[in-house]
Design a protein around this motif. Sequence first.
Motif, PDB file in Angstrom:
ATOM      1  N   TRP A   1     -10.308 -14.974  -0.637  1.00 11.51           N
ATOM      2  CA  TRP A   1     -10.474 -15.031   0.822  1.00 11.51           C
ATOM      3  C   TRP A   1     -11.267 -16.224   1.310  1.00 11.51           C
TER       4      TRP A   1
ATOM      5  N   ALA B   1     -13.085  -7.850  -5.450  1.00 17.37           N
ATOM      6  CA  ALA B   1     -11.791  -8.544  -5.457  1.00 17.37           C
ATOM      7  C   ALA B   1     -11.261  -8.516  -6.879  1.00 17.37           C
ATOM      8  N   SER B   2      -9.954  -8.389  -6.981  1.00 13.06           N
ATOM      9  CA  SER B   2      -9.326  -8.312  -8.297  1.00 13.06           C
ATOM     10  C   SER B   2      -9.708  -9.527  -9.155  1.00 13.06           C
TER      11      SER B   2
ATOM     12  N   SER C   1      -7.973  -7.147   2.577  1.00 16.04           N
ATOM     13  CA  SER C   1      -8.114  -5.886   3.331  1.00 16.04           C
ATOM     14  C   SER C   1      -9.470  -5.249   3.056  1.00 16.04           C
ATOM     15  N   ILE C   2      -9.871  -5.287   1.800  1.00  9.17           N
ATOM     16  CA  ILE C   2     -11.165  -4.677   1.449  1.00  9.17           C
ATOM     17  C   ILE C   2     -12.296  -5.455   2.140  1.00  9.17           C
TER      18      ILE C   2
ATOM     19  N   SER D   1      -4.557 -15.427  -5.864  1.00  8.24           N
ATOM     20  CA  SER D   1      -4.453 -14.025  -6.269  1.00  8.24           C
ATOM     21  C   SER D   1      -3.117 -13.446  -5.836  1.00  8.24           C
TER      22      SER D   1
ATOM     23  N   GLN E   1      -4.210  -6.685  13.360  1.00  9.40           N
ATOM     24  CA  GLN E   1      -3.264  -6.996  12.286  1.00  9.40           C
ATOM     25  C   GLN E   1      -2.523  -8.294  12.587  1.00  9.40           C
TER      26      GLN E   1
ATOM     27  N   VAL F   1      -2.773 -10.361  -5.577  1.00  9.96           N
ATOM     28  CA  VAL F   1      -3.118  -9.147  -4.817  1.00  9.96           C
ATOM     29  C   VAL F   1      -4.077  -9.511  -3.662  1.00  9.96           C
ATOM     30  N   TRP F   2      -3.770 -10.646  -3.034  1.00 11.94           N
ATOM     31  CA  TRP F   2      -4.630 -11.128  -1.947  1.00 11.94           C
ATOM     32  C   TRP F   2      -4.654 -10.170  -0.763  1.00 11.94           C
ATOM     33  N   ILE F   3      -3.576  -9.419  -0.564  1.00 14.47           N
ATOM     34  CA  ILE F   3      -3.555  -8.486   0.580  1.00 14.47           C
ATOM     35  C   ILE F   3      -4.635  -7.421   0.379  1.00 14.47           C
ATOM     36  N   GLU F   4      -4.683  -6.890  -0.845  1.00 17.34           N
ATOM     37  CA  GLU F   4      -5.710  -5.889  -1.140  1.00 17.34           C
ATOM     38  C   GLU F   4      -7.105  -6.495  -0.991  1.00 17.34           C
ATOM     39  N   ASP F   5      -7.304  -7.669  -1.595  1.00 21.17           N
ATOM     40  CA  ASP F   5      -8.634  -8.300  -1.562  1.00 21.17           C
ATOM     41  C   ASP F   5      -9.083  -8.560  -0.121  1.00 21.17           C
TER      42      ASP F   5
END
Length: 186
Positions: free
Chosen positions: A46, A39-40, A95-96, A87, A116, A89-93
């Motif tokens: 999350w 996570a960034s 999603s990963i 964050s 989704q 960039v929570w979408i990226e975190d």
Amino acid sequence: MESFATLIANRRSTRKFTDQLLSPEQVELILKAALMAPASKRSNPWQFVVVEDKEMLKTLARCKANGSSFLEGCALAIVVLANVMESEVWIEDASIASIYMQLQAEDLGLGSCWCQIRNRQTEDEMDSSQYVRNVLNIPYQLEVLSIIGIGYKDQVRKPFDESHLQWEKIHLGTYKVPEEKENNQK
Ligand SMILES: Cc1cc2nc3c(=O)[nH]c(=O)nc-3n(C[C@H](O)[C@H](O)[C@H](O)COP(=O)(O)O)c2cc1C
């Protein structure tokens, strides 16, 4: 033990599951995968809600107009949430973390599918995120990204067909528009 390359070729979305429940050890491994996801800035924005109750799975299966009904038949659904204040960039975190759980499930021989939630609506045109929030008592600062449905596979899916690999989407050195690529090949 299969290689990682084989694992990712074999992971196909499973939407039909047997009634068999997962063992506590399997569930723990899947959750550990989520908690180990990168996570960034290690902000780990999350949160995960683990749902096994059949009635609740049925309710969650109605969270979207299309593409969510498979949740009714899975053994376990993990609702992936993220705190938007923690964050940018929570979408990226989130999603990963979601895909990590899918890959761990595949490694256990289990099937899974991503449902989704973000930017989706229920049949009554309610925001799917709000629907899931109401059903699971999720506070407003948490966004709902996805629900990962997991269970024993009740369908056989072929591994990814490598003849469908879109190599044209790979650009060597600099980006090339399709015509440039064609000229280079002449
Ligand atoms: C961001 C994302 C959202 C998805 N949403 C859904 C969904 O809501 N319902 C569903 O049945 N499958 C969903 N999928 C699964 C895709 O349909 C599936 O991964 C894609 O068709 C490729 O098939 P495969 O996973 O079997 O290789 C989603 C996958 C991703 C990555």
